[in-house]
Design a protein around this motif. Structure first.
Motif, PDB file in Angstrom:
ATOM      1  N   ASN A   1       5.753   1.429  14.255  1.00 42.62           N
ATOM      2  CA  ASN A   1       5.198   2.751  13.947  1.00 42.62           C
ATOM      3  C   ASN A   1       3.846   2.882  14.648  1.00 42.62           C
ATOM      4  OD1 ASN A   1       4.384   5.174  12.865  1.00 42.62           O
ATOM      5  ND2 ASN A   1       4.422   4.517  10.739  1.00 42.62           N
ATOM      6  N   ILE A   2       3.847   3.603  15.775  1.00 41.38           N
ATOM      7  CA  ILE A   2       2.617   3.811  16.533  1.00 41.38           C
ATOM      8  C   ILE A   2       2.049   5.165  16.173  1.00 41.38           C
ATOM      9  CG2 ILE A   2       1.649   4.131  18.846  1.00 41.38           C
ATOM     10  CD1 ILE A   2       3.557   2.087  19.883  1.00 41.38           C
TER      11      ILE A   2
ATOM     12  N   SER B   1       0.864  -1.172   0.000  1.00 39.09           N
ATOM     13  CA  SER B   1       0.000   0.000   0.000  1.00 39.09           C
ATOM     14  C   SER B   1       0.905   1.229   0.000  1.00 39.09           C
ATOM     15  CB  SER B   1      -0.890   0.002   1.249  1.00 39.09           C
ATOM     16  OG  SER B   1      -1.678   1.168   1.305  1.00 39.09           O
ATOM     17  N   VAL B   2       0.878   1.970  -1.091  1.00 42.80           N
ATOM     18  CA  VAL B   2       1.793   3.113  -1.256  1.00 42.80           C
ATOM     19  C   VAL B   2       1.309   4.249  -0.355  1.00 42.80           C
ATOM     20  CG1 VAL B   2       2.769   4.751  -2.895  1.00 42.80           C
ATOM     21  CG2 VAL B   2       2.292   2.403  -3.612  1.00 42.80           C
ATOM     22  N   ASP B   3       2.067   4.515   0.697  1.00 43.56           N
ATOM     23  CA  ASP B   3       1.602   5.427   1.730  1.00 43.56           C
ATOM     24  C   ASP B   3       2.801   5.915   2.538  1.00 43.56           C
ATOM     25  OD1 ASP B   3      -0.851   6.340   3.515  1.00 43.56           O
ATOM     26  OD2 ASP B   3       0.602   5.428   4.885  1.00 43.56           O
ATOM     27  N   ALA B   4       2.731   7.149   3.029  1.00 44.34           N
ATOM     28  CA  ALA B   4       3.847   7.725   3.787  1.00 44.34           C
ATOM     29  C   ALA B   4       4.076   6.979   5.096  1.00 44.34           C
ATOM     30  CB  ALA B   4       3.593   9.205   4.067  1.00 44.34           C
ATOM     31  N   SER B   5       3.018   6.486   5.718  1.00 44.64           N
ATOM     32  CA  SER B   5       3.195   5.714   6.949  1.00 44.64           C
ATOM     33  C   SER B   5       3.878   4.389   6.655  1.00 44.64           C
ATOM     34  CB  SER B   5       1.844   5.474   7.635  1.00 44.64           C
ATOM     35  OG  SER B   5       1.321   6.673   8.147  1.00 44.64           O
TER      36      SER B   5
ATOM     37  N   THR C   1       0.699  -8.772   4.270  1.00 37.04           N
ATOM     38  CA  THR C   1       0.289  -7.396   4.029  1.00 37.04           C
ATOM     39  C   THR C   1       0.619  -6.590   5.276  1.00 37.04           C
ATOM     40  OG1 THR C   1      -1.561  -5.931   3.430  1.00 37.04           O
ATOM     41  CG2 THR C   1      -2.075  -7.814   4.812  1.00 37.04           C
ATOM     42  N   VAL C   2       0.813  -5.300   5.109  1.00 34.55           N
ATOM     43  CA  VAL C   2       1.151  -4.418   6.234  1.00 34.55           C
ATOM     44  C   VAL C   2       0.052  -3.377   6.360  1.00 34.55           C
ATOM     45  CG1 VAL C   2       2.769  -2.689   7.115  1.00 34.55           C
ATOM     46  CG2 VAL C   2       3.635  -4.748   5.993  1.00 34.55           C
ATOM     47  N   GLY C   3      -0.442  -3.205   7.568  1.00 36.05           N
ATOM     48  CA  GLY C   3      -1.489  -2.220   7.788  1.00 36.05           C
ATOM     49  C   GLY C   3      -1.663  -1.920   9.256  1.00 36.05           C
ATOM     50  N   SER C   4      -2.648  -1.110   9.565  1.00 34.37           N
ATOM     51  CA  SER C   4      -2.893  -0.683  10.938  1.00 34.37           C
ATOM     52  C   SER C   4      -3.490  -1.816  11.767  1.00 34.37           C
ATOM     53  CB  SER C   4      -3.843   0.517  10.951  1.00 34.37           C
ATOM     54  OG  SER C   4      -4.265   0.813  12.266  1.00 34.37           O
TER      55      SER C   4
END
Length: 465
Positions: free
Chosen positions: A349-350, A243-247, A312-315
């Motif tokens: 990354n919190i 997911s292309v995102d700054a976080s 996958t990487v996410g919140s």
């Protein structure tokens, strides 16, 4: 410089000039019935705190009968839970305060709307805001410094209660760049985690999730060659969808031992060695055919649930949605882990939006604060954590979640990683920087030269800053 960048910088320059010298003052407090001025009751104006020399005296302020407009981003079950919290507050607070929740879109939507209404009567009384967004609003001195409310003898939070908040959470909204002002208060937090298909890993002969970048690549590429036997969808087998995102950029950089901001030099550092190593690693995954960009919003969640995607990487706040995707899809054993990189201990990354109080009147500000206190009280936090799947911000709440942990082991696995937390930069204008990061990250995934791209990104980011 691209036309987009030129327009962006021009817009920010105009906004900065308006905020610095031309912003409308906060809405004035209505005159008392007897015509007395606010100063007659011993109250000090909000702007007396701007230079940190004096603190607002809240002891004589009466919040009775105030209406509090709350701009938020919650939808579905979370919105229902928030509405119930607000309804309970409205029904039971002794001052007749009425909180009115208003959904205003996503974080970006709210940010753009706020830029148009700061320091006007159209501003809400309470607004969801990431730290960098609050810092941007405060360039116009548009937010209330909550320190005086926290420390108020009548309305504040007792020292023991303040100690109950996780230190890293409660300190994130205190801004040294604004003389230590507390521009937000945290109702919840989440973190970036790696979601993985445990059954698929075992099927391929791996003992557990990857702990290094090398293992991540090995497993991701193996997944392309050996599809999951229990897959329910017809999508091609893939190791990782980015997911292309700054976080996401920050999370991978953290995992490789770096940061995206140099706090000593007070400037962005997107072109540092660790960031370059992380992005070169991502580019190699794409070049090796082991990763693709997420094809559509939440597409990685769907493909993961169907057993077509290994990683996958996410919140962590997405845990219930991943659980639903798996239950409705391939029904496999899954969990979460730290994003693997090159460091010995995980770096997580919190993040999480806090709530900020725009300047209005002392009465409305105090009424808003009383709802914030209620929202972050232990009982409400316990209900909110279970309903939203966010992390609670108070330790006493966490201690009472043993049953929830038992029923949701992935949530506990994420919770146990909180001591390894790290935050993205709380800098004004970071929303605009994030747009630039997305473009560069997508270009790197598509094969653009890594160091050259990051050098240009860093120059642009610091120009915005």
């Amino acid at each position: 410089m691209s036309q987009k960048r030129t327009w962006l910088l021009a817009l920010m320059l105009v906004a900065a000039l308006i905020f610095a010298g031309c912003a409308a003052p906060p809405a004035a407090a209505p005159a008392a019935d007897d015509g007395a001025m606010a100063e007659d009751s011993g109250e000090m104006a909000d702007d007396s705190m701007a230079d940190g020399e004096m603190m607002m005296d809240w002891e004589g302020v009466d919040p009775s009968g105030q209406e509090v407009i709350f701009w938020h981003q919650h939808t579905r079950d979370r919105e229902e839970s928030l509405n119930q919290i607000i309804a309970d507050f409205n029904a039971n607070n002794e001052y007749g305060i009425t909180v009115v929740p208003e959904y205003q879109g996503g974080y970006g939507d709210i940010f753009n709307k706020m830029l148009n209404v700061v320091n006007t009567e159209e501003a809400p009384n309470l607004v969801v805001a990431y730290q960098n967004q609050a810092a941007t609003y405060q360039l116009a001195e548009a937010l209330l410094d909550m320190n005086s409310l926290v420390e108020s003898e009548t309305w504040g939070i007792a020292e023991d209660d303040m100690a109950d908040f996780f230190p890293g959470f409660i300190s994130a909204d205190v801004f040294p760049s604004f003389d230590g002002a507390r521009l937000g208060f945290p109702p919840n937090r989440s973190m970036e985690v790696l979601y993985y298909n445990a059954d698929w890993l075992a099927e391929m002969g791996f003992d557990g999730p990857p702990t290094t970048a090398e293992e991540f690549k090995e497993m991701a590429c193996a997944a392309v060659e050996q599809p999951f036997s229990g897959a329910a969808g017809d999508a091609p087998s893939m190791g990782y969808q980015l997911s292309v995102d700054a976080s996401r950029f920050a999370s991978w950089t953290f995992a490789f031992g770096g940061d995206v901001f140099d706090y000593d030099a007070n400037e962005y550092s997107y072109n540092n060695e660790s960031a370059a190593e992380a992005m070169a690693f991502i580019q190699d995954l794409f070049a090796s055919g082991c990763a693709i960009v997420v094809p559509e919003q939440y597409g990685d969640q769907t493909d993961f649930g169907n057993g077509n995607l290994l990683f996958t990487v996410g919140s962590s706040s997405g845990l219930p949605f991943y659980a639903s995707a798996v239950d409705e899809g391939a029904g496999f054993d899954w969990s979460i882990a730290p994003i693997p990189g090159t460091v010995d201990e995980p770096v997580m990354n919190i993040y999480g939006a806090s709530v900020s109080i725009p300047k209005t009147t002392p009465e409305a500000e105090l009424a808003t604060w009383l709802f914030v206190k209620y929202y972050t009280s232990p009982e409400v936090q316990a209900a909110w954590a279970e309903a939203s799947n966010y992390f609670p911000v108070r330790e006493s709440v966490a201690e009472g979640l043993s049953d929830y942990f038992a029923a949701n082991p992935a949530y506990q696995a994420a919770f146990d990683l909180l001591p390894y937390g790290k935050a993205e930069p709380p800098m004004p204008g970071y929303d605009f920087v994030r747009d630039e990061v997305r473009e560069v990250m997508a270009a790197i995934a598509d094969g653009a030269p890594v160091q050259e791209s990051l050098d240009a990104l860093n120059a642009d980011a610091n120009e915005i800053l």
